[in-house]
Write a protein that holds these residues in place. Sequence first.
Motif, short mmCIF file in Angstrom:
data_model
loop_
_atom_site.label_atom_id
_atom_site.label_comp_id
_atom_site.label_asym_id
_atom_site.label_seq_id
_atom_site.Cartn_x
_atom_site.Cartn_y
_atom_site.Cartn_z
N GLY A 65 1.21 4.05 0.82
CA GLY A 65 1.76 4.50 -0.42
C GLY A 65 1.30 3.95 -1.65
O GLY A 65 2.20 4.32 -2.77
N LEU A 66 0.28 3.25 -1.58
CA LEU A 66 -0.08 2.35 -2.80
C LEU A 66 -1.28 3.23 -3.43
O LEU A 66 -1.87 4.21 -2.64
CB LEU A 66 -0.80 1.10 -2.40
N ASP A 67 -1.65 3.25 -4.63
CA ASP A 67 -2.89 3.73 -5.37
C ASP A 67 -2.58 5.25 -5.31
O ASP A 67 -3.63 5.82 -5.16
CB ASP A 67 -4.17 3.08 -4.79
N ALA A 68 -1.70 5.76 -5.69
CA ALA A 68 -1.31 7.11 -5.72
C ALA A 68 -2.28 7.85 -6.62
O ALA A 68 -2.67 9.07 -6.51
CB ALA A 68 0.21 7.67 -5.93
N HIS A 69 -2.66 7.41 -7.90
CA HIS A 69 -3.57 7.97 -8.87
C HIS A 69 -4.76 7.44 -8.87
O HIS A 69 -5.54 7.57 -9.72
CB HIS A 69 -2.57 7.77 -10.22
#
Length: 108
Positions: free
Chosen positions: A60-64
């Motif tokens: 769920g990290l670094d979505a962008h």
Amino acid sequence: GIEVKYNVFSGFTEWGSRYSSGWKPLPEMDYNLWFTNQGVMVNWFGKRIESFDDYRSTTGLDAHSRFADPKFVDSTAGDYRLAPDSPARTIRPDGGPMGAEPLWDPSK
């Protein structure tokens, strides 16, 4: 909490990042550029995650964030400035700089 944003992570050989039982809460990681030709993207509490897409969906990290060659000006000569066409130049929503500011002028 800890924020890890607007960085260029390039050329790691073992782990891009590592998380273990001591990471609570997790850092807020986003708007980063990741790149390597070898190594494992992340060690997620003992699980090896190889690909960037799997890393994002699992953590769920670094979505962008993006996974792409940062296109340094001349890394072999120690010039890690971003080339004009570097994908890092388009990640920040405000268009601001990415990575560390140069500590020296490579032309001198």
